[in-house]
Design an enzyme around this catalytic site. Structure first.
Site, PDB file in Angstrom:
ATOM      1  N   HIS A   1      49.096  26.463   9.587  1.00 45.91           N
ATOM      2  CA  HIS A   1      48.773  27.177   8.162  1.00 45.91           C
ATOM      3  C   HIS A   1      49.932  27.110   7.113  1.00 45.91           C
ATOM      4  O   HIS A   1      50.918  28.044   6.898  1.00 45.91           O
ATOM      5  CB  HIS A   1      47.933  28.239   7.474  1.00 45.91           C
TER       6      HIS A   1
ATOM      7  N   HIS B   1      44.668  20.964  12.947  1.00 45.49           N
ATOM      8  CA  HIS B   1      44.524  21.556  14.257  1.00 45.49           C
ATOM      9  C   HIS B   1      44.489  20.800  15.200  1.00 45.49           C
ATOM     10  O   HIS B   1      43.811  19.464  15.062  1.00 45.49           O
ATOM     11  CB  HIS B   1      42.769  21.931  13.818  1.00 45.49           C
TER      12      HIS B   1
ATOM     13  N   HIS C   1      25.922  24.956   6.566  1.00 41.08           N
ATOM     14  CA  HIS C   1      25.348  25.951   5.676  1.00 41.08           C
ATOM     15  C   HIS C   1      25.912  25.365   3.977  1.00 41.08           C
ATOM     16  O   HIS C   1      25.603  25.824   3.191  1.00 41.08           O
ATOM     17  CB  HIS C   1      25.665  27.249   5.906  1.00 41.08           C
TER      18      HIS C   1
ATOM     19  N   ARG D   1      41.323  36.609  25.405  1.00 44.10           N
ATOM     20  CA  ARG D   1      42.346  37.392  24.646  1.00 44.10           C
ATOM     21  C   ARG D   1      42.159  37.218  23.204  1.00 44.10           C
ATOM     22  O   ARG D   1      42.376  36.495  22.213  1.00 44.10           O
ATOM     23  CB  ARG D   1      43.273  37.168  25.161  1.00 44.10           C
TER      24      ARG D   1
END
Length: 291
Positions: free
Chosen positions: A101, A111, A180, A268
Site C-alpha cells: 500500500h 497484490h 455487491h 496467524r
C-alpha cells in the site's frame, strides 16, 4: 485439475523463501527509508511462516510479504473450491503472498501470491496443484501503467502456450470483481488456480510457470512505482485513496480465497490481515464528482 504425478515440495519451498528475500531487498531499495521487520511464527496445527512488514516508509505506507508452510489433517473447503472431493484430506500448503500500500495516491496498490498445495489420502496417490498471480489496483489509473503491467504478465505466460495469458487474464478480471458493488477491483493481471500441466514433465512445467509469474512481479511493478512516486498530491487525492482502499478491504474479507483459507485453517491472524491498508475510510452513499 489437481494431478497425482510426482512432485517436489522442498524445491518449491526453497524457491518461495528466496523469492520473499529478493522482493524484500528490492522494495527496501525502492523505498529508501524503511526496512522490513520480521516475525517468525508457528501454527499450533502444523507448520508456520515468516511474515515481514515494512511500515511508514517514504514510498510505502505499508508493505507486507509473508511466506508460510502450513500442514494439517483436514484440507478446508476454501482450498479445494473446484474439487470438493479432496476437502478433508491431509494437506501441505506453501506460498508467498504480498500486498503493498503506497503513500502517494498516484502509485497503485498491488497484490501478488504464488502457492503450492499437496493433498494426501492413505491408499491413494497424493494430488497437487499450483495457484497464484498478481494484480494492480490504481487509485488514479494511467493507460501507460496498465499497458506495461499487462505486457510483462503476457511475456511471462508466452513460453507456456498462446492460450495461457488470455485465460488467466480473464480469470483475474472475473475473480477480482466486487459483485455487491458491480465494480472491478483494479486493472487486473493474472490469476490461476488448480494448475498442473499434463504428462510426465507436468510438475517441472507447472513449477516453471509458477517461477515465471513470481519472477515477473518486480519487473511489472517497480517501473510503475518509479513513474508515479514523485507525482504531486494533496488532501483531496488522499481522501479518495482512503475511500478506494475501503473497496480493497471489502473484497479481502468477503471474497478472497487466501484470506478465507488462512482463517479456516486457524492461521496467524496478524499475518492473514497484514494485507489490510493501515488507514481506510467509508463514507455513506458517497458519489465521486465527475472526472
Amino acid at each position: 485439475s489437481p494431478s497425482s504425478l510426482p512432485h517436489d515440495l522442498s524445491a518449491v519451498r526453497n524457491y518461495l523463501l528466496d523469492l520473499q528475500d529478493r522482493i524484500c531487498v528490492a522494495i527496501e531499495a525502492t523505498d529508501g527509508s524503511a526496512s522490513f521487520q520480521e516475525d517468525l511464527w508457528e501454527r499450533p496445527g502444523g507448520g508456520g511462516g515468516r511474515t515481514r512488514v515494512l511500515a511508514d516508509g517514504a514510498v510505502f505506507e505499508r508493505a507486507g510479504i509473508g511466506f508460510s508452510h502450513v500442514f494439517g489433517e483436514s484440507l478446508p473447503a476454501a482450498a479445494s473450491a473446484s474439487r470438493p472431493e479432496i476437502a478433508g484430506r491431509r494437506f501441505d500448503a506453501v506460498g508467498v503472498s504480498l500486498v503493498f500500500h503506497p503513500r502517494n495516491p498516484f502509485v497503485p496498490t498491488t497484490h501478488a501470491n504464488v502457492r503450492f498445495f499437496v493433498a494426501e489420502k492413505e491408499g491413494e496417490p497424493p494430488v497437487w496443484w499450483f495457484g497464484g498471480g498478481f494484480d494492480l489496483t490504481p487509485y488514479y489509473p494511467f493507460w501507460e501503467d496498465a499497458r506495461s503491467w499487462h505486457q510483462v504478465a503476457r511475456a511471462a505466460c508466452e513460453p507456456f502456450g498462446d492460450e495461457i495469458y488470455p485465460r488467466f487474464k480473464r480469470w483475474c478480471d472475473e475473480y477480482f470483481y466486487l459483485k455487491h458493488r458491480g465494480e472491478t477491483r483494479g486493472v487486473g493481471g493474472l490469476f490461476f488456480d488448480d494448475l498442473c500441466f499434463e504428462g510426465e514433465e507436468g510438475f517441472d512445467r507447472s513449477f516453471a510457470f509458477l517461477r515465471a509469474v513470481g519472477d515477473a512481479f518486480l519487473a511489472a511493478y517497480l517501473p510503475i512505482v518509479e513513474r508515479r512516486r514523485e507525482h504531486p498530491w494533496g488532501e483531496r487525492e488522499r481522501e479518495f485513496q482512503l475511500l478506494r482502499r475501503g473497496r480493497y478491504v471489502e473484497f479481502n474479507l468477503l471474497f478472497d480465497r487466501g484470506t478465507l483459507f488462512g482463517i479456516q485453517t486457524g492461521g496467524r491472524t496478524e499475518s492473514i490481515l497484514m494485507s489490510m491498508p493501515p488507514r481506510v475510510a467509508w463514507a455513506y452513499d458517497w458519489r465521486p464528482e465527475k472526472g
